[in-house]
Design an enzyme around this catalytic site. Structure first.
Site, PDB file in Angstrom:
ATOM      1  N   GLU A  79     -36.837 -43.626  85.322  1.00 26.99           N
ATOM      2  CA  GLU A  79     -36.459 -42.529  86.214  1.00 26.99           C
ATOM      3  C   GLU A  79     -37.575 -42.155  87.190  1.00 26.99           C
ATOM      4  OE1 GLU A  79     -34.887 -39.307  83.814  1.00 26.99           O
ATOM      5  OE2 GLU A  79     -32.967 -40.331  83.674  1.00 26.99           O
TER       6      GLU A  79
ATOM      7  N   GLU B  19     -28.181 -45.002  80.667  1.00 26.71           N
ATOM      8  CA  GLU B  19     -28.260 -44.012  79.589  1.00 26.71           C
ATOM      9  C   GLU B  19     -27.023 -43.146  79.660  1.00 26.71           C
ATOM     10  OE1 GLU B  19     -31.673 -41.463  79.881  1.00 26.71           O
ATOM     11  OE2 GLU B  19     -33.044 -43.111  80.252  1.00 26.71           O
TER      12      GLU B  19
HETATM   13  C1  GLA Z   1     -33.592 -38.968  80.719  1.00 23.46           C
HETATM   14  C2  GLA Z   1     -34.693 -39.905  80.253  1.00 23.46           C
HETATM   15  C3  GLA Z   1     -34.645 -40.214  78.789  1.00 23.46           C
HETATM   16  C4  GLA Z   1     -34.289 -38.997  77.983  1.00 23.46           C
HETATM   17  C5  GLA Z   1     -32.978 -38.454  78.468  1.00 23.46           C
HETATM   18  C6  GLA Z   1     -32.493 -37.271  77.645  1.00 23.46           C
HETATM   19  O1  GLA Z   1     -32.510 -39.569  81.236  1.00 23.46           O
HETATM   20  O2  GLA Z   1     -34.710 -41.107  80.965  1.00 23.46           O
HETATM   21  O3  GLA Z   1     -35.911 -40.716  78.389  1.00 23.46           O
HETATM   22  O4  GLA Z   1     -35.291 -38.038  78.113  1.00 23.46           O
HETATM   23  O5  GLA Z   1     -33.136 -38.023  79.786  1.00 23.46           O
HETATM   24  O6  GLA Z   1     -31.223 -36.854  78.048  1.00 23.46           O
END
Ligand code: GLA
Ligand code: ZN
Length: 672
Positions: A149, A306
């Site tokens: 991210e 994710e």
């Molecule tokens: C983000 C991060 C993950 C985790 C999620 C939790 O998307 O990339 O490492 O912290 O949030 O929802």
């Protein structure tokens, strides 16, 4: 990349469990049972991989990669730059980010390094090359997960210098920059590039051109850092495939630009399922717009990198997903063009800030846990529908979503500093189109818009001349354009266009803007329909533009205030095409009949036509997915779709055949 399978898996952080061989053993067993065939490995493992500067500890990772591979689980290997070890931050403070107030952060948290720092770049390169030379040719490693991210900004001296260099390269001379930013205003002319500073709360924050270019620079610099990571791997493994995980409507990076530099786009989705103020369909529609954006940035199948199989821990209220909804969310993702569905994370962490964030395997470590059972069921379903893997999406309608426009729009200062609700505007058009069963992609001003039948440009405040030219040619050649109020106002450095607006398009649209009245929250202006296609009455809100008709035909007109009689929706024939103008924002329901009319006129027909409330449609190649967002069965085109279930149809011999009808996922706490 082979497209014969849909990828299914999760972020896997075994570095948290190295002292628990029993847990690592169970992980492999449960992955196999859940149909997991990929994991993103070691995203935050830097401190375990390099516990001291230059001392690498890779044996644990080697053994895990081998065991995953033997179990049929491929690896999306992460570069761990998203969080750094304490030794690095303490020895080289320049790697730590400086905030806009010029205060350097302390060691802690994550996603907060300087993207410019040569030291950070060098340490990351060494780490990545160590991983690449040890594991880059392992047959299990199919993809690289670059950092995590990417985002944020740094205002350190190194970044300031890089910003000045970027501006010099863009404008050539300081005179050109001052002109582009209209710096004469308040005597803010810069005598020389060395005077330029990034925007600061206690410094310059009123020169819109500066703020816009700073945002562009931050996006550029972040992508530059990402390329550095990518290239450090490719020096060792030239054909390494790379991806990044993007974020929900993230403002800080132009994802169209980023996507050019990677092999696979992906994003992280955390919808607030079951929020009492929304229907499940509304929540899914919001997510749908993001899926379509991520598909569009490359125009290719993406991964959902994710999503959460149960409650998150960071939303204001973290609700469970009702039985069947996790499967529905996964099916929606595939329906909209994903070839991979992954979770954050595989196993719930035992401690620290995300210990209550759901994962595929919960703290109880049980395989009869509901979350695990539903994840395993989705694993089976994805295997059954692997025939859709690799299928691309047809170009039908496109909505213009352009990062520079969004940045400028949000910074405009006037006519409504309370907020313009850009996303709400997008969603109105998006949902109106999607309700017609029309497939939507997103384009920016650099995109090739040929091939679409319908282009929607909501609040295209910053309109570049070259893009105005593309829109004109598009309509001239038979395309249908929908443009709204607050479009064609400024140029690409945020200087107002002089002369008639929407700039360069008044003849295409057949209207000319005269003035704009801003509405308070809750304030509306009644409009009435001129024909029988649109509602006889609707309410304009937010901004009411007062336009002069210059050839267009009014479809709705204002019915109150001093501008009663002025057009609120118009259509104009231009060349072989048509251009609609929507001069205000209407209630969300208005956009359904609006797009029913527009799509029909544009010859944009979709199967199966109007859908029952709660059923969504999406298509990839020859496959059409009907998704039931309701907790009860839905009958559509003679097929009964289970509660929260999905049916897939294939176009065959000019008709549609149901090729998959998913069973309901049932679960009850009673008797367990
Ligand atoms: C983000 C991060 C993950 C985790 C999620 C939790 O998307 O990339 O490492 O912290 O949030 O929802
Ligand atoms: Zn910096």
């Amino acid at each position: 990349m082979p497209h014969s399978v849909l990828r299914y898996g999760a972020d896997y952080n075994p570095d948290q469990w190295l002292d628990r061989p029993d847990i690592l053993e169970q992980d492999i067993e449960l992955m196999k049972k859940a149909g997991v065939n990929v994991v993103s490995l070691g995203i935050f493992a830097w401190a375990t991989l390099e516990p001291e500067e230059g001392r690498f500890n890779l044996d644990w990772m080697r053994s895990i990669i081998d065991r995953l591979y033997e179990a049929g689980v491929s690896i999306d290997l992460a570069t761990p730059s998203g969080a750094r070890p304490a030794w690095l931050a303490h020895k080289y403070p320049e790697v730590l980010r400086v905030n806009a107030d010029r205060k350097r952060q302390l060691f802690g948290e994550r996603h907060n390094h300087c993207y410019t720092s040569p030291v950070y770049r060098e340490k990351v390169r060494r780490m990545n090359q160590t991983l690449a030379s040890n594991f880059g040719r392992h047959p299990g490693v199919i993809m690289w997960h670059l950092s995590n991210e990417y985002g944020g900004e740094c205002h350190c001296e190194l970044c300031q210098e890089a910003f000045r260099g970027w501006l010099k390269n863009k404008y050539g001379t300081i005179e050109a920059l001052n002109k582009a930013w209209n710096a004469k205003f308040w005597s803010h002319d810069y005598p020389d590039f060395s005077y330029i500073e990034s925007p600061a709360p206690h410094g310059e924050h009123t020169v819109h051109g500066l703020k816009l270019d700073w945002k562009r620079f931050v996006s550029h610099q972040t992508i530059d850092f990402m390329k550095w990571e990518r290239d450090s791997i490719r020096e060792i493994v030239p054909d390494a495939k790379v991806c990044v995980n993007m974020m929900y409507f993230y403002n800080g990076i132009d994802y169209f630009e980023m996507a050019k530099e990677i092999d696979l786009a992906s994003w992280d989705a955390y919808p607030t399922w079951h929020k009492p103020s929304e229907t499940l369909e509304q929540t899914a529609a919001d997510t749908a717009l993001m899926h379509d954006l991520i598909y569009s940035v490359k125009g290719e199948p993406f991964w959902l990198m994710e999503n959460c199989p149960g409650p998150t821990n960071w939303q204001s209220i973290s609700k469970t997903k009702k039985p069947g909804v996790n499967i529905l969310a996964g099916m929606q993702t595939v329906a909209q063009g994903a070839d991979g569905v992954l979770y954050f994370q595989w196993r719930q962490s035992q401690g620290s800030s995300e210990k209550f964030h759901a994962a595929v395997v919960s703290h109880d470590c049980r395989e009869d846990n509901r979350i695990y059972m539903e994840c395993a069921e989705l694993g089976r379903i994805l295997k059954d529908i692997s025939f859709v893997a690799g299928e691309k999406r047809e170009k039908q309608a496109a909505i213009v979503y352009d990062w520079s426009n969004k940045w400028a729009l949000e910074d405009a200062q006037g006519p409504r500093n309370k907020g313009l609700g850009y996303k709400q505007e997008l969603l109105r058009h998006y949902t109106g189109l999607r309700r017609q069963g029309v497939d939507v992609q997103l384009v920016n001003q650099d995109s090739d818009i040929s091939g679409y039948r319908l282009i929607v440009a909501p609040m295209l405040y910053m309109l570049r001349e070259d893009f105005a030219g593309k829109l004109r040619a598009f309509v001239e050649n038979g395309g249908t354009l929908v443009m709204t109020y607050w479009s064609g106002v400024v140029n690409e450095t945020d200087l107002c266009w002089l002369g008639d607006t929407p700039h360069q398009l008044t003849d295409v649209l057949g209207v000319r803007r005269m003035e704009i009245d801003a509405m308070y929250d809750g304030e509306t202006r009644r409009c009435v329909g001129e024909g029988d296609e649109l509602p006889s009455s609707a309410q304009g809100c937010l901004l009411c533009e007062v336009a002069a008709l210059e050839g267009a035909m009014p479809l709705m007109v204002y019915d109150e205030d001093y501008f009663a009689g002025a057009p609120a929706v118009t259509v104009n024939t231009f060349g072989k095409g048509k251009a609609y103008y929507v001069a205000t924002r209407f209630e969300p329901e208005f956009y359904v009949p609006l797009y029913r009319m527009i799509c029909r006129d544009a010859g944009q027909s979709a199967w199966p036509g109007d859908l029952p409330e709660g059923v969504m449609v999406s298509r990839r190649g020859a496959y059409t997915f009907l998704l039931n967002t309701l907790p009860s069965a839905a009958g559509v085109v003679g097929v009964e779709i289970a509660p929260y279930g999905t049916a897939i149809f294939r176009e065959e011999d000019g008709g549609m055949t149901c090729v998959y009808n998913q069973k309901e996922f049932k679960w009850s706490p009673v008797g367990r």
